[in-house]
Design a protein around this motif. Structure first.
Motif, short mmCIF file in Angstrom:
data_model
loop_
_atom_site.label_atom_id
_atom_site.label_comp_id
_atom_site.label_asym_id
_atom_site.label_seq_id
_atom_site.Cartn_x
_atom_site.Cartn_y
_atom_site.Cartn_z
N GLU A 55 -12.04 -26.63 -92.13
CA GLU A 55 -12.39 -27.90 -92.76
C GLU A 55 -13.59 -28.54 -92.07
OE1 GLU A 55 -9.40 -27.20 -91.58
OE2 GLU A 55 -7.84 -27.51 -93.11
N GLN A 56 -13.60 -28.55 -90.74
CA GLN A 56 -14.75 -29.08 -90.02
C GLN A 56 -15.97 -28.20 -90.21
OE1 GLN A 56 -13.73 -29.71 -85.92
NE2 GLN A 56 -12.05 -31.11 -86.38
N VAL B 195 -16.74 -26.56 -92.93
CA VAL B 195 -17.28 -26.93 -94.24
C VAL B 195 -18.07 -28.24 -94.15
CG1 VAL B 195 -16.64 -27.67 -96.57
CG2 VAL B 195 -15.53 -25.70 -95.55
N GLU B 196 -17.54 -29.20 -93.42
CA GLU B 196 -18.20 -30.50 -93.29
C GLU B 196 -19.56 -30.37 -92.61
OE1 GLU B 196 -17.45 -34.79 -91.02
OE2 GLU B 196 -15.80 -33.38 -91.31
N ILE B 197 -19.62 -29.67 -91.50
CA ILE B 197 -20.87 -29.56 -90.75
C ILE B 197 -21.90 -28.73 -91.53
CG2 ILE B 197 -21.91 -28.63 -88.64
CD1 ILE B 197 -19.28 -29.28 -87.21
N SER C 14 -22.07 -28.30 -94.73
CA SER C 14 -22.50 -29.04 -95.93
C SER C 14 -23.61 -30.02 -95.59
CB SER C 14 -21.31 -29.77 -96.54
OG SER C 14 -20.32 -28.87 -96.98
N GLU C 15 -23.46 -30.74 -94.50
CA GLU C 15 -24.49 -31.68 -94.10
C GLU C 15 -25.77 -30.95 -93.69
OE1 GLU C 15 -22.89 -34.23 -91.12
OE2 GLU C 15 -21.51 -35.25 -92.50
N PHE D 203 -15.19 -32.88 -100.74
CA PHE D 203 -15.69 -33.37 -99.47
C PHE D 203 -16.89 -34.27 -99.75
CE2 PHE D 203 -19.13 -32.74 -96.31
CZ PHE D 203 -18.61 -33.53 -95.31
N ASN D 204 -16.79 -35.53 -99.37
CA ASN D 204 -17.88 -36.48 -99.53
C ASN D 204 -18.65 -36.57 -98.22
OD1 ASN D 204 -17.42 -37.51 -102.26
ND2 ASN D 204 -15.54 -38.35 -101.43
N SER D 205 -19.90 -36.16 -98.26
CA SER D 205 -20.71 -36.18 -97.04
C SER D 205 -21.08 -37.61 -96.69
CB SER D 205 -21.98 -35.34 -97.24
OG SER D 205 -22.87 -36.00 -98.11
N LYS D 206 -21.45 -37.80 -95.44
CA LYS D 206 -21.95 -39.09 -95.02
C LYS D 206 -23.34 -39.31 -95.61
CE LYS D 206 -19.54 -38.67 -90.58
NZ LYS D 206 -19.71 -38.58 -89.11
#
Length: 280
Positions: free
Chosen positions: A135-136, A138-140, A142-143, A96-99
């Protein structure tokens, strides 16, 4: 929720039983035994609804009328509970590549930072039932963890001891991995690695920070030059006195030290001046 193993039966055996029931049912119908033949065909169709093919590094979470019955992880052809619902969950390692986030470091300087997170699902029950769309999640998370870790360190640490984002990327990545694992364990996710992929000052202060870095580099270089020059001058004076090359009083010694320091420390080439008279 905690993952458990689902009830399964060898799928190839189930296919044989299914075909046998269908053939037997059709044969009985032709023999005018409609009820028994139809029942066998219905049982065969019900049995076929439980057949599932599991690919490598893939799993199925099995639910039966709203109840979690287990997870199928082993690849192959299997028979599980008929009429059950099966949801696929990937067990592969994913990135997962963060923004690129704009965050203030511990000194309040705005910086741009991004990271790559390597993770995989280790508990399918938690991933499906304990969070909504893991998946979402993990994304949130992580940021959020990246913002929190970044705010604990300065971008650069020139004048004092301690970790910095630029100088201690391995340690910062380790702290990010630990915090992410703590946040994502509720979703049954294992964080295998976290690495910074982008780190820079924000555009509004990039010019000023570059000037500060250049000034610090110049000061550090000057300090090394002065320390080296002092050692060279001291060695020269001691050598002159030891070999009795020339006898200098304190005033002339100070003048010579001054000239040597100027010649060594100066960032321009020294211009020699020839003295044709006496020292006094």
């Amino acid at each position: 929720m905690k993952e458990k193993k689902a009830w399964v039966l060898n799928g190839y055996l189930a296919v044989v039983i299914f075909l046998a029931l269908i053939v037997a049912g059709i044969a009985l119908i032709f023999q005018t035994q409609f009820i028994v033949g139809s029942a066998l065909i219905l049982i065969g169709l019900l049995l076929s609804s439980g057949i599932v093919v599991v690919q490598p590094n893939k799993s199925y979470v099995v639910t039966f009328f709203g109840s979690y019955t287990g997870t199928i992880r082993e690849p192959g052809l299997w028979l599980t509970i008929p009429l059950s619902m099966r949801k696929s969950v990937s067990l592969r390692v994913r990135n997962f590549n963060s923004k690129t986030l704009k965050v203030n470091d511990v000194e309040g300087n705005p910086i741009e930072i991004a990271a790559v997170i390597v993770f995989k699902v280790v508990d399918t029950a938690k991933a499906i039932f304990d969070v909504d769309k893991y998946e979402q999640f993990v994304e949130i998370q992580s940021e959020t963890a990246l913002r929190h870790v970044t705010s604990r360190y300065p971008y650069d640490n020139v004048r004092s001891d301690g970790y910095s984002l630029r100088g201690n990327s391995e340690e910062v990545a380790g702290q990010l991995t630990i915090e992410l694992q703590e946040r994502l364990k509720v979703a049954g996710v294992e964080v295998m690695e976290a690495r910074l992929t982008h780190l820079a000052y924000a555009t509004e202060i990039a010019g000023a920070m570059l000037q500060r870095q250049q000034a610090n580099a110049i000061l550090d270089a000057r300090q090394i030059i002065v320390e080296g020059a002092m050692g060279m001058v001291q060695m020269a004076v001691e050598r002159l006195e030891k070999d009795n090359v020339v006898q200098l009083d304190e005033e002339r010694k100070a003048a010579m030290i001054n000239n040597l320091l100027v010649a060594i420390v100066s960032d321009r080439s020294a211009q020699p001046v020839i003295n044709t008279g006496t020292l006094y």
